[in-house]
Write a protein that holds these residues in place. Structure first.
Motif, PDB file in Angstrom:
ATOM      1  N   ILE A   1       0.846  -1.194   0.000  1.00 23.45           N
ATOM      2  CA  ILE A   1       0.000   0.000   0.000  1.00 23.45           C
ATOM      3  C   ILE A   1       0.879   1.240   0.000  1.00 23.45           C
ATOM      4  N   GLY A   2       0.330   2.282  -0.600  1.00 21.07           N
ATOM      5  CA  GLY A   2       0.944   3.602  -0.564  1.00 21.07           C
ATOM      6  C   GLY A   2      -0.094   4.569  -0.040  1.00 21.07           C
ATOM      7  N   PHE A   3       0.349   5.552   0.701  1.00 21.41           N
ATOM      8  CA  PHE A   3      -0.571   6.503   1.319  1.00 21.41           C
ATOM      9  C   PHE A   3       0.048   7.885   1.288  1.00 21.41           C
ATOM     10  N   LEU A   4      -0.736   8.868   0.876  1.00 21.60           N
ATOM     11  CA  LEU A   4      -0.327  10.268   0.945  1.00 21.60           C
ATOM     12  C   LEU A   4      -1.373  11.046   1.722  1.00 21.60           C
ATOM     13  N   GLU A   5      -0.900  11.971   2.529  1.00 19.36           N
ATOM     14  CA  GLU A   5      -1.753  12.869   3.305  1.00 19.36           C
ATOM     15  C   GLU A   5      -1.364  14.287   2.891  1.00 19.36           C
ATOM     16  N   LEU A   6      -2.319  15.034   2.369  1.00 19.27           N
ATOM     17  CA  LEU A   6      -2.065  16.396   1.910  1.00 19.27           C
ATOM     18  C   LEU A   6      -2.883  17.379   2.729  1.00 19.27           C
ATOM     19  N   ASN A   7      -2.408  18.623   2.823  1.00 17.50           N
ATOM     20  CA  ASN A   7      -3.164  19.630   3.550  1.00 17.50           C
ATOM     21  C   ASN A   7      -3.927  20.563   2.609  1.00 17.50           C
ATOM     22  N   SER A   8      -4.182  20.096   1.385  1.00 13.91           N
ATOM     23  CA  SER A   8      -5.011  20.823   0.416  1.00 13.91           C
ATOM     24  C   SER A   8      -5.915  19.822  -0.295  1.00 13.91           C
ATOM     25  N   ILE A   9      -7.197  20.064  -0.237  1.00 15.33           N
ATOM     26  CA  ILE A   9      -8.155  19.163  -0.887  1.00 15.33           C
ATOM     27  C   ILE A   9      -8.025  19.236  -2.402  1.00 15.33           C
ATOM     28  N   ALA A  10      -7.967  20.425  -2.955  1.00 16.96           N
ATOM     29  CA  ALA A  10      -7.852  20.573  -4.416  1.00 16.96           C
ATOM     30  C   ALA A  10      -6.578  19.915  -4.930  1.00 16.96           C
ATOM     31  N   LYS A  11      -5.461  20.142  -4.253  1.00 15.31           N
ATOM     32  CA  LYS A  11      -4.196  19.532  -4.680  1.00 15.31           C
ATOM     33  C   LYS A  11      -4.275  18.019  -4.519  1.00 15.31           C
ATOM     34  N   GLY A  12      -4.986  17.553  -3.506  1.00 18.27           N
ATOM     35  CA  GLY A  12      -5.163  16.114  -3.306  1.00 18.27           C
ATOM     36  C   GLY A  12      -5.911  15.466  -4.460  1.00 18.27           C
TER      37      GLY A  12
ATOM     38  N   THR B   1      -2.062   0.640 -10.411  1.00 20.46           N
ATOM     39  CA  THR B   1      -2.417   0.510  -9.000  1.00 20.46           C
ATOM     40  C   THR B   1      -3.927   0.601  -8.858  1.00 20.46           C
ATOM     41  N   GLN B   2      -4.410   0.181  -7.707  1.00 23.59           N
ATOM     42  CA  GLN B   2      -5.843   0.245  -7.430  1.00 23.59           C
ATOM     43  C   GLN B   2      -6.089   1.257  -6.318  1.00 23.59           C
ATOM     44  N   LEU B   3      -7.015   2.160  -6.538  1.00 25.97           N
ATOM     45  CA  LEU B   3      -7.363   3.157  -5.545  1.00 25.97           C
ATOM     46  C   LEU B   3      -8.217   2.514  -4.453  1.00 25.97           C
ATOM     47  N   LEU B   4      -7.765   2.609  -3.214  1.00 27.92           N
ATOM     48  CA  LEU B   4      -8.526   2.096  -2.079  1.00 27.92           C
ATOM     49  C   LEU B   4      -9.322   3.199  -1.400  1.00 27.92           C
ATOM     50  N   MET B   5      -8.765   4.425  -1.428  1.00 31.10           N
ATOM     51  CA  MET B   5      -9.428   5.536  -0.765  1.00 31.10           C
ATOM     52  C   MET B   5      -8.859   6.843  -1.302  1.00 31.10           C
TER      53      MET B   5
ATOM     54  N   TYR C   1      -6.532  15.835   2.763  1.00 32.77           N
ATOM     55  CA  TYR C   1      -6.973  14.914   1.727  1.00 32.77           C
ATOM     56  C   TYR C   1      -6.106  13.670   1.817  1.00 32.77           C
ATOM     57  N   TYR C   2      -6.751  12.503   1.891  1.00 32.54           N
ATOM     58  CA  TYR C   2      -6.050  11.221   2.035  1.00 32.54           C
ATOM     59  C   TYR C   2      -6.156  10.418   0.750  1.00 32.54           C
ATOM     60  N   ILE C   3      -5.045   9.817   0.358  1.00 36.06           N
ATOM     61  CA  ILE C   3      -5.005   8.948  -0.819  1.00 36.06           C
ATOM     62  C   ILE C   3      -4.345   7.633  -0.405  1.00 36.06           C
ATOM     63  N   MET C   4      -5.034   6.514  -0.612  1.00 34.70           N
ATOM     64  CA  MET C   4      -4.448   5.203  -0.355  1.00 34.70           C
ATOM     65  C   MET C   4      -4.669   4.338  -1.589  1.00 34.70           C
ATOM     66  N   LEU C   5      -3.578   3.724  -2.044  1.00 36.07           N
ATOM     67  CA  LEU C   5      -3.690   2.806  -3.174  1.00 36.07           C
ATOM     68  C   LEU C   5      -2.859   1.573  -2.917  1.00 36.07           C
ATOM     69  N   CYS C   6      -3.112   0.542  -3.705  1.00 32.53           N
ATOM     70  CA  CYS C   6      -2.364  -0.699  -3.529  1.00 32.53           C
ATOM     71  C   CYS C   6      -1.982  -1.260  -4.881  1.00 32.53           C
ATOM     72  N   GLY C   7      -1.073  -2.212  -4.848  1.00 36.41           N
ATOM     73  CA  GLY C   7      -0.591  -2.872  -6.056  1.00 36.41           C
ATOM     74  C   GLY C   7       0.715  -3.571  -5.755  1.00 36.41           C
ATOM     75  N   GLN C   8       1.451  -3.858  -6.794  1.00 39.98           N
ATOM     76  CA  GLN C   8       2.777  -4.448  -6.616  1.00 39.98           C
ATOM     77  C   GLN C   8       3.753  -3.357  -6.206  1.00 39.98           C
ATOM     78  N   VAL C   9       4.833  -3.737  -5.555  1.00 43.76           N
ATOM     79  CA  VAL C   9       5.773  -2.779  -4.983  1.00 43.76           C
ATOM     80  C   VAL C   9       6.210  -1.715  -5.991  1.00 43.76           C
TER      81      VAL C   9
ATOM     82  N   LEU D   1       3.697   7.267   3.001  1.00 44.69           N
ATOM     83  CA  LEU D   1       4.252   5.983   3.376  1.00 44.69           C
ATOM     84  C   LEU D   1       4.059   4.977   2.266  1.00 44.69           C
ATOM     85  N   LEU D   2       4.895   3.963   2.310  1.00 46.00           N
ATOM     86  CA  LEU D   2       4.828   2.820   1.413  1.00 46.00           C
ATOM     87  C   LEU D   2       5.089   1.607   2.297  1.00 46.00           C
TER      88      LEU D   2
END
Length: 185
Positions: free
Chosen positions: A7-18, A31-35, A44-52, A74-75
């Motif tokens: 999984i990969g995850f990004l946390e941003l402090n701007s919704i539009a930029k997210g 990759t597949q979008l989980l959230m 704004y939170y982004i979580m996706l998964c896939g192969q490394v 994080l990864l």
């Protein structure tokens, strides 16, 4: 798509930029979008998964596009599947002997801590709450026997300490049912 073990995850402090960032991330690799969602307080939170390799490419592109708006990333290769399940839904096991809670100032901290916790001891994740309605904080709730919960809480707090600031951690032996039920509302 092949097996998704990262999984990969990004946390941003701007919704539009997210919103812009998630589009570029999905276009960058298989990759597949989980959230992808807005949260309090304007994150704004982004979580996706896939192969490394694919997740690494998406995170690299996401950090380039997100730039100064990235407040957490994080990864996690070989992520425990229970972490993904606990982010997407909460559940209470039939028998609760003890409850452990890890609380962080960022969503990133709870995801990392949850993965370390479930890999360290025989515990079950009840939920991972990521910032919505709690001023951008996050927390992990897990259960098992008292010794396992203590081990998991310590492993989670130690594993996440380089990436996130822990607010508090607790272990409650034999919690009241009403309290446990309230943890997923």
């Amino acid at each position: 798509m092949k097996e998704m073990d990262t999984i990969g995850f990004l946390e941003l402090n701007s919704i539009a930029k997210g919103i812009e960032t998630v589009d570029y991330m999905l276009k960058a690799a298989d990759t597949q979008l989980l959230m992808a969602k807005a949260s309090c307080p304007g994150k704004y939170y982004i979580m996706l998964c896939g192969q490394v390799g694919a997740v690494e490419r998406s995170i690299k592109v996401g950090t380039e596009i997100g730039g100064r708006y990235i407040v957490g990333e994080l990864l996690i290769p070989r992520v425990n599947p229970a972490v993904i399940q606990a982010v997407n839904m909460s559940k209470i096991p039939d028998k609760v002997q003890a409850v452990g809670v890890l609380e962080y100032y960022s969503a990133t901290g709870s995801i990392i801590a949850a993965d370390y916790a479930v890999k360290a001891a025989n515990v079950e994740l009840i939920s991972i709450q990521l910032g919505t309605g709690i001023a951008g904080k996050s927390f992990v709730v897990l259960t098992g026997d008292v010794a396992s919960v203590k081990t998991a809480v310590e492993a989670g707090s130690e594993g996440a300490k380089k990436k996130a600031m822990l607010i508090n951690k607790i272990v409650l032996p034999n919690p009241q049912k009403e309290l446990v039920d309230s943890l997923i509302q």
